[in-house]
Design an enzyme around this catalytic site. Structure first.
Site, mmCIF file in Angstrom:
data_model
loop_
_atom_site.group_PDB
_atom_site.id
_atom_site.type_symbol
_atom_site.label_atom_id
_atom_site.label_comp_id
_atom_site.label_asym_id
_atom_site.label_seq_id
_atom_site.Cartn_x
_atom_site.Cartn_y
_atom_site.Cartn_z
ATOM 1 N N GLY A 56 0.824 -1.380 0.083
ATOM 2 C CA GLY A 56 -0.049 0.004 -0.006
ATOM 3 C C GLY A 56 0.801 1.255 -0.119
ATOM 4 N N CYS B 136 -5.137 -8.550 -4.854
ATOM 5 C CA CYS B 136 -4.687 -7.374 -4.262
ATOM 6 C C CYS B 136 -5.230 -6.300 -5.201
ATOM 7 C CB CYS B 136 -3.206 -7.482 -4.212
ATOM 8 S SG CYS B 136 -2.504 -5.907 -3.355
ATOM 9 N N CYS C 85 -9.956 -3.321 -0.131
ATOM 10 C CA CYS C 85 -8.634 -4.087 0.005
ATOM 11 C C CYS C 85 -8.756 -5.379 0.648
ATOM 12 C CB CYS C 85 -7.901 -2.981 1.251
ATOM 13 S SG CYS C 85 -6.482 -3.786 2.047
HETATM 14 N N1 DGL Z 1 -3.658 -6.618 -0.242
HETATM 15 C C1 DGL Z 1 -3.693 -5.284 -0.595
HETATM 16 C C2 DGL Z 1 -5.109 -4.754 -1.292
HETATM 17 O O1 DGL Z 1 -5.836 -5.476 -1.520
HETATM 18 C C3 DGL Z 1 -3.244 -4.434 0.663
HETATM 19 C C4 DGL Z 1 -2.238 -4.732 1.755
HETATM 20 C C5 DGL Z 1 -1.025 -4.010 1.407
HETATM 21 O O2 DGL Z 1 -0.991 -2.888 1.510
HETATM 22 O O3 DGL Z 1 -0.128 -4.914 0.717
HETATM 23 O O4 DGL Z 1 -4.798 -3.461 -1.555
#
Ligand code: DGL
Length: 260
Positions: free
Chosen positions: A40, A70, A183
């Site tokens: 992020g 993601c 997220c």
């Molecule tokens: N898995 C990421 C998303 O869906 C968020 C987690 C991260 O910051 O790596 O945006």
């Protein structure tokens, strides 16, 4: 051939779990880049390179289709990977993101206003807004970066994360709005948010959107569905292991495989 799932961490397992429940016959491999979490707050270039590497690992494990669960990676990298890497090196494979299906789901609710909570990188990318504009320019989209939530959830501080999310959404939402949990980590906040807001807002969570959309995709693309193997295999590959991951992975697939 397999269906691959990619996320920066373990959050995408919640999406895969729901997909595997809806489509149990297929073989799934999950790749969580836990060594590089969080994505992020990384730069666009870093996210592109990491996403390309992860997808390459899944293609090397015979994945015909990779779902980039993601949001942060979907926002920054997918279009570029589809237009270059995929075309040049893997023209017979597919990469699918989660943002377009989520936007479609939002439009289907008939809402007039939506509030997105997501990582800073997802919000800064403007991807949700751009995809929405292409399909429906009458919906107002309010995008709120909530960079504090992923670290809290990672530390197991779910209750603190829930209160932080509630505070933001109480400030930003109005009666009748849609709230998008943009997220994978935020899926863990869904039940508390749903209980709190009851019917005053509609919460869109990708563990509900993606199974439906993937199912529709495979019904439409029989040429892809036909090539998928049907042994019910589930595998998890993580780039870094932590003892507390065992409970989460065991709850679902019963094992972690480190990449070689
Ligand atoms: N898995 C990421 C998303 O869906 C968020 C987690 C991260 O910051 O790596 O945006």
């Amino acid at each position: 051939m397999n269906i691959g799932f990619f996320d920066s961490g373990l959050g995408g397992l919640l999406v895969l779990k729901a997909v595997a429940k809806a489509l149990p016959q297929y073989d799934y491999i999950y790749y969580g880049d836990t060594a590089n979490l969080p994505y992020g707050d990384k730069s666009e270039e870093q996210i592109y390179e990491l996403t390309k590497k992860a997808i390459g690992e899944l293609f090397a494990r015979d994945c015909l289709l990779v779902i980039v669960a993601c949001n942060t990676a979907s926002a920054e990298s997918i279009r570029k990977l589809q237009d270059t890497y995929l075309k040049e090196e893997f023209p017979d494979r597919k990469i699918l993101g989660v943002i377009v299906p989520t936007v479609e789901e939002m439009i289907d609710t008939g809402c007039k206003r939506a509030v997105l909570i997501a990582t800073k990188r997802t919000v800064d990318s403007g991807k949700y807004g751009r995809e929405l504009e292409k399909l429906d320019d009458s919906i107002e989209l309010v995008e709120v970066a909530t960079p504090e939530l992923v670290p809290l959830i990672e530390l197991g501080e779910d209750e603190v994360a829930q209160s932080a999310a509630l505070k933001v959404l109480e400030r930003e939402t109005r009666e009748g709005d849609v709230v998008i949990l943009g997220c994978t980590h935020y899926i863990l906040l869904k039940d508390v948010l749903q209980k709190h807001f009851a019917s005053s807002v509609t919460i869109i969570s990708q563990d509900e959107v993606i199974p439906k959309k993937l199912s529709q995709y495979l019904t439409k693309h029989t040429e892809i569905a036909e090539k998928l193997s049907n042994t019910g295999k589930r595998e998890i590959v993580l780039t870094k292991h932590r003892p507390d991951y065992d409970r989460l992975t065991a709850e679902f697939l019963g094992g972690v495989y480190m990449p070689e």
